[in-house]
Design a protein around this motif. Sequence first.
Motif, short mmCIF file in Angstrom:
data_model
loop_
_atom_site.label_atom_id
_atom_site.label_comp_id
_atom_site.label_asym_id
_atom_site.label_seq_id
_atom_site.Cartn_x
_atom_site.Cartn_y
_atom_site.Cartn_z
N GLY A 238 21.04 -22.22 -1.30
CA GLY A 238 22.12 -22.56 -2.53
C GLY A 238 23.37 -23.10 -1.76
O GLY A 238 23.74 -22.89 -0.64
N GLY A 239 24.36 -23.33 -2.58
CA GLY A 239 25.79 -23.56 -2.48
C GLY A 239 26.65 -22.59 -2.76
O GLY A 239 27.91 -22.89 -2.23
N ILE A 240 26.54 -21.73 -3.45
CA ILE A 240 27.56 -20.79 -3.68
C ILE A 240 28.43 -19.85 -2.74
O ILE A 240 29.63 -19.97 -2.89
N PHE A 241 27.79 -19.59 -1.52
CA PHE A 241 28.63 -18.99 -0.27
C PHE A 241 28.87 -20.12 0.68
O PHE A 241 28.89 -19.55 1.82
N MET A 242 28.35 -21.17 0.36
CA MET A 242 28.51 -22.21 1.67
C MET A 242 29.71 -22.52 1.93
O MET A 242 30.04 -23.39 3.12
N TYR A 243 30.97 -22.36 1.14
CA TYR A 243 32.04 -22.98 1.35
C TYR A 243 33.25 -21.70 1.55
O TYR A 243 34.04 -21.80 0.67
N GLY A 244 33.08 -21.40 2.82
CA GLY A 244 34.12 -20.26 2.95
C GLY A 244 34.06 -19.03 2.26
O GLY A 244 32.84 -18.74 1.88
N ALA B 65 33.29 -17.39 -3.47
CA ALA B 65 32.06 -17.76 -4.06
C ALA B 65 32.34 -19.05 -4.82
O ALA B 65 33.34 -18.93 -5.60
N ARG B 66 31.75 -20.20 -4.75
CA ARG B 66 31.63 -21.23 -5.59
C ARG B 66 30.62 -21.32 -6.76
O ARG B 66 29.48 -21.63 -6.53
N LEU B 67 31.05 -20.82 -7.71
CA LEU B 67 30.30 -20.75 -8.88
C LEU B 67 29.88 -22.07 -9.68
O LEU B 67 28.84 -22.14 -10.21
N ASP B 68 30.59 -23.09 -9.04
CA ASP B 68 30.13 -24.36 -9.62
C ASP B 68 28.88 -25.25 -8.62
O ASP B 68 28.38 -26.12 -9.28
N LYS B 69 28.40 -24.55 -7.84
CA LYS B 69 27.37 -24.78 -6.90
C LYS B 69 25.99 -24.21 -7.21
O LYS B 69 26.08 -23.09 -7.69
N ILE C 233 8.68 -29.63 -8.00
CA ILE C 233 8.60 -28.41 -8.12
C ILE C 233 7.53 -27.91 -9.18
O ILE C 233 7.31 -28.29 -10.40
N LEU C 234 6.53 -26.86 -8.59
CA LEU C 234 5.64 -26.29 -9.66
C LEU C 234 6.22 -25.25 -10.15
O LEU C 234 5.70 -24.61 -11.34
N ALA C 235 6.84 -24.39 -9.55
CA ALA C 235 7.34 -23.07 -10.10
C ALA C 235 8.78 -22.74 -9.24
O ALA C 235 8.96 -23.27 -8.15
N GLU C 236 9.71 -22.21 -10.07
CA GLU C 236 11.08 -21.81 -9.18
C GLU C 236 11.84 -20.39 -9.93
O GLU C 236 11.01 -20.14 -11.01
N TRP C 237 12.51 -19.69 -9.04
CA TRP C 237 13.12 -18.67 -9.71
C TRP C 237 14.42 -18.36 -8.86
O TRP C 237 14.50 -18.64 -7.73
N CYS C 238 15.60 -18.07 -9.69
CA CYS C 238 16.80 -17.76 -9.21
C CYS C 238 17.26 -16.83 -9.97
O CYS C 238 16.88 -16.46 -11.28
N GLU C 239 18.85 -16.46 -9.77
CA GLU C 239 19.51 -15.61 -10.46
C GLU C 239 20.72 -16.20 -10.78
O GLU C 239 21.56 -16.42 -9.55
N GLU C 240 21.08 -16.74 -12.05
CA GLU C 240 22.44 -17.50 -11.80
C GLU C 240 23.73 -16.89 -11.70
O GLU C 240 24.57 -17.24 -11.10
N ASP C 241 23.69 -15.46 -11.93
CA ASP C 241 24.96 -14.75 -11.82
C ASP C 241 24.83 -14.28 -10.24
O ASP C 241 23.91 -13.53 -9.82
N PRO C 242 25.92 -14.90 -9.57
CA PRO C 242 26.08 -14.44 -8.04
C PRO C 242 26.08 -13.29 -7.50
O PRO C 242 25.61 -12.89 -6.40
N TYR C 243 26.48 -12.14 -8.59
CA TYR C 243 26.46 -10.88 -8.11
C TYR C 243 25.52 -10.06 -9.10
O TYR C 243 25.54 -8.82 -9.02
N GLY C 244 24.60 -10.85 -9.39
CA GLY C 244 23.51 -9.88 -10.28
C GLY C 244 22.68 -9.16 -9.55
O GLY C 244 22.40 -9.16 -8.28
#
Length: 321
Positions: free
Chosen positions: A238-244, A247-251, A265-276
């Motif tokens: 992902g891109g949240i921590f890719m830019y210095g 945290a870029r929450l728009d990524k 994609i057949l299946a996926e999972w993630c957590e939208e809260d970057p500090y969750g």
Amino acid sequence: MKLGSGQLTFEEAEGWARLPEGWDLGEVPGIAVDSRDRVYAFCRAENPVVIFDRDGSYLDSWGKGLFVRPHMIFIGPDDSVYCVDDNGHRVHKFTTEGELLLTLAPSDGVADTGYNGTDHTSILRSGPPFNTPTDVALAPDGNLFVSDGYGNARVHKFSPDGQLLLSWGDPGDGPSQFNQPHGVYVDPEGKVYVADRQNSRIQIFSPDGEFLDQWTEVWWPNDLCQDRQQNFCVAEIGGIFMYGREARLDKPAARMTVRAADGSILAEWCEEDPYGTGRFFSPHSVAVDSHGDIYVGQVTFSYTKRQAPPGSKVLRKYVRQ
């Protein structure tokens, strides 16, 4: 909690890996599974290679003093263990007990690509093996493919005895160009899949380096493998921590995807809260066992510049339901 969708659902095995008292995995940039479903965690810790059984019981460890910085690990059908030492600019082949069998190393010093050692955008040109390699994969015919991605922009093909056969790739974002080729995988047909991380895509090549296709709906891919149904498991950082340091929450957030042969994609999972509590901070490597269970290694603290909370996970197991 069930993760995934449809006929592909998983449940996390909380507290799966059980270590000897006082041990710490540090971070787990590499993960692999052998023919007996033993799980090898390649760690940035005192004990670099830590082996568990399928139930998470500690079995063995080795590798002290052998690596500058562990990065990725791959296990072949004969259970040979391949370890990529990125800052050591080497790829090693071992037995399952840690006996060294082969080393691939720069033949004339670290490749001169213009890389300044910290910023991948400083790479001006591609070069020979190696400058901070990232991953290794074994083809059905026994040839080896190495992604040379932090300080170079190439994929190298080697014979089983370590002779360089072919290299391809240049800096850029066109076909057969790379911007941090971070992971490499070879399918049973011999096609070569390269996780072209900073271009947010997976490129697909013939065994001779001919560009065949690409998947572009990928969120900064780090690593991929296949299960026994030939589904692809992809670790996407992902891109949240890719830019210095901020945290870029728009990524897009980090995620795991399971994909069909066409990349859908057949299946996926993630957590939208970057500090969750349960989110992926940095899925760096992925492996799957004979039961279809998925293992994910993370570089949770170094990648997030220590923004991940203490106690965040560096090794996760997802049990197929």
